[in-house]
Write a protein that holds these residues in place. Structure first.
Motif, PDB file in Angstrom:
ATOM      1  N   GLN A  12       0.825  -1.199   0.000  1.00  0.00           N
ATOM      2  CA  GLN A  12       0.000   0.000   0.000  1.00  0.00           C
ATOM      3  C   GLN A  12       0.858   1.246   0.000  1.00  0.00           C
ATOM      4  OE1 GLN A  12      -2.279   0.945   3.514  1.00  0.00           O
ATOM      5  NE2 GLN A  12      -3.999   1.672   2.267  1.00  0.00           N
TER       6      GLN A  12
ATOM      7  N   GLU B 274      -1.872   6.721   0.240  1.00  0.00           N
ATOM      8  CA  GLU B 274      -3.215   6.328  -0.192  1.00  0.00           C
ATOM      9  C   GLU B 274      -4.322   6.894   0.687  1.00  0.00           C
ATOM     10  OE1 GLU B 274      -5.823   2.356  -1.370  1.00  0.00           O
ATOM     11  OE2 GLU B 274      -3.620   2.259  -1.240  1.00  0.00           O
TER      12      GLU B 274
ATOM     13  N   LYS C 251      -7.580   9.903  -0.648  1.00  0.00           N
ATOM     14  CA  LYS C 251      -9.021   9.657  -0.653  1.00  0.00           C
ATOM     15  C   LYS C 251      -9.798  10.685   0.168  1.00  0.00           C
ATOM     16  CE  LYS C 251      -8.451   4.741  -1.577  1.00  0.00           C
ATOM     17  NZ  LYS C 251      -8.739   3.347  -1.172  1.00  0.00           N
TER      18      LYS C 251
ATOM     19  N   ARG D 260       2.277   6.092  -9.422  1.00  0.00           N
ATOM     20  CA  ARG D 260       1.315   5.182  -8.798  1.00  0.00           C
ATOM     21  C   ARG D 260       0.305   5.919  -7.933  1.00  0.00           C
ATOM     22  NH1 ARG D 260       4.093   1.079  -5.178  1.00  0.00           N
ATOM     23  NH2 ARG D 260       5.935   2.319  -5.564  1.00  0.00           N
TER      24      ARG D 260
ATOM     25  N   ALA E  41      -2.621   7.336  -9.606  1.00  0.00           N
ATOM     26  CA  ALA E  41      -3.527   6.340 -10.188  1.00  0.00           C
ATOM     27  C   ALA E  41      -4.286   5.544  -9.131  1.00  0.00           C
ATOM     28  CB  ALA E  41      -2.735   5.394 -11.077  1.00  0.00           C
ATOM     29  N   ILE E  42      -4.192   5.949  -7.868  1.00  0.00           N
ATOM     30  CA  ILE E  42      -4.888   5.230  -6.796  1.00  0.00           C
ATOM     31  C   ILE E  42      -6.394   5.252  -7.027  1.00  0.00           C
ATOM     32  CG2 ILE E  42      -5.527   5.400  -4.351  1.00  0.00           C
ATOM     33  CD1 ILE E  42      -2.630   6.156  -3.766  1.00  0.00           C
ATOM     34  N   LYS E  43      -7.010   4.099  -6.950  1.00  0.00           N
ATOM     35  CA  LYS E  43      -8.449   4.008  -7.140  1.00  0.00           C
ATOM     36  C   LYS E  43      -9.171   4.735  -6.004  1.00  0.00           C
ATOM     37  CE  LYS E  43     -12.109   0.657  -8.062  1.00  0.00           C
ATOM     38  NZ  LYS E  43     -12.442  -0.796  -8.208  1.00  0.00           N
ATOM     39  N   GLY E  44     -10.096   5.579  -6.379  1.00  0.00           N
ATOM     40  CA  GLY E  44     -10.852   6.315  -5.378  1.00  0.00           C
ATOM     41  C   GLY E  44     -10.222   7.630  -4.967  1.00  0.00           C
TER      42      GLY E  44
END
Length: 341
Positions: A25, A29, A33, A75, A78-81
């Protein structure tokens, strides 16, 4: 140099595709969000980005280390969410910290930095890309100009940012010696080609006028690259109606001088007949745009149109006619509304 850029881009794309899908992770991250970052959270992001940017800087010419550093920076974006607010903050922080690399002399890391910013596609990278137009590396200037082209829609309503970008393009384009970089610089300045009803077209017109001035100085000094400004001519045709009065005069005057240089090329006895058709097309387009600009200014230029024929047995009559046409155009530009001395 262009082949080197292509190979670099191919290698970059391969590295992205080959990146392992399973990773630990990302420490950023949770922050990516959030809908809003506190001052402390932003400071945490800045500290982590600083470490990542330093890894890229220290990688130098080591392709593997640069690949890993690039991937680590990309990266996170491009983290989802990831939220728009977090992406804006991350792009801005990365851009600020990558500026020194983009404008530095280390070609490989500078190209990596611009590629990263281009992947972000975020308006907050615009200032750093504008700074990159000062680079001594043609490849970096080319990549920055291309990335700016892709940002047109993102920054079209931000007058301050548009002004920063266009001023940088004007200064860079005025002294640009690389044909490929010049063409893309013209494209980057030509917001009207990609943005419908662009609100700050007068800024684009001013930028084009500045580039034209520099280009004419090069041509006056003996540069034999008269056809390099074709895209600039098309951009000027789009921007002229929105230009300030003084910039209208600068644009139409520049086109007349471009026309003079192109005609000198056409009538040069050392130029092969086979190479003349592109010159004829360029002169014809310049003449057409000059008349279009006059019409946009509410007037007309009543001069005989040129009739150039490279295959004619003798071009002496054409040369005499071209002199008369150019003198007529110059006389017209001395009058209203341009009053060019």
């Amino acid at each position: 140099m262009m082949q080197r850029i292509f190979a670099f881009l191919c290698a970059f794309s391969f590295c992205l595709l080959a990146a392992a899908p399973a990773r630990a992770q990302d420490s950023l991250e949770p922050l990516m969000k959030l809908d809003k970052l506190t001052r402390g959270q932003r400071a945490t992001m800045e500290a982590e980005v600083s470490l990542r940017v330093n890894r890229l800087r220290e990688a130098g010419t080591n392709a593997q280390q640069r690949s890993e550093a690039r991937d680590r920076i990309l990266r996170t974006a491009a983290i989802k969410g990831a939220t728009a607010a977090a992406l804006d903050a991350y792009s801005e922080i990365c851009a600020e910290q990558l500026t020194g690399i983009v404008t530095g002399d280390q070609l490989e890391t500078a190209m990596d930095a611009v590629l990263i910013l281009g992947q972000f596609g975020n308006a907050n990278t615009a200032d750093t890309l504008a700074a990159g137009m000062r680079s001594r590396q043609p490849a970096v200037r080319l990549m920055c100009a291309r990335a700016i082209c892709r940002l047109h829609d993102q920054i079209k309503d931000d007058q301050k940012r548009c002004n920063t970008v266009l001023r940088a393009l004007g200064r860079a384009g005025a002294r640009e010696s690389d044909e490929h970089v010049l063409r893309v610089t013209y494209q980057a300045a030509d917001f009207k080609a990609t943005v419908r009803n662009f609100k700050f077209a007068e800024l684009s017109a001013r930028t084009l006028a500045e580039i034209f001035q520099g280009r004419l100085e090069q041509l006056d000094s003996g540069s034999r690259d008269e056809l390099r400004d074709e895209y600039g001519v098309e951009a000027a045709a789009r921007c002229y109606a929105d230009a300030a009065r003084e910039d209208r005069a600068r644009l139409i005057s520049s086109l007349a001088r471009f026309m003079e240089h192109a005609l000198a090329r056409y009538f040069d006895p050392d130029v092969a007949t086979e190479s003349l058709p592109p010159v004829v097309r360029y002169v014809s387009r310049l003449e057409e745009v000059i008349h279009e600009m006059a019409k946009s200014s509410g007037t007309s230029i009543a001069c005989d149109r040129l009739k150039l024929n490279p295959r004619a047995a003798s071009r002496s009559d054409q040369e005499a006619a071209s002199r008369r046409t150019m003198e007529c155009i110059r006389n017209a530009l001395r009058g209203d509304p341009w009053k060019i001395g």
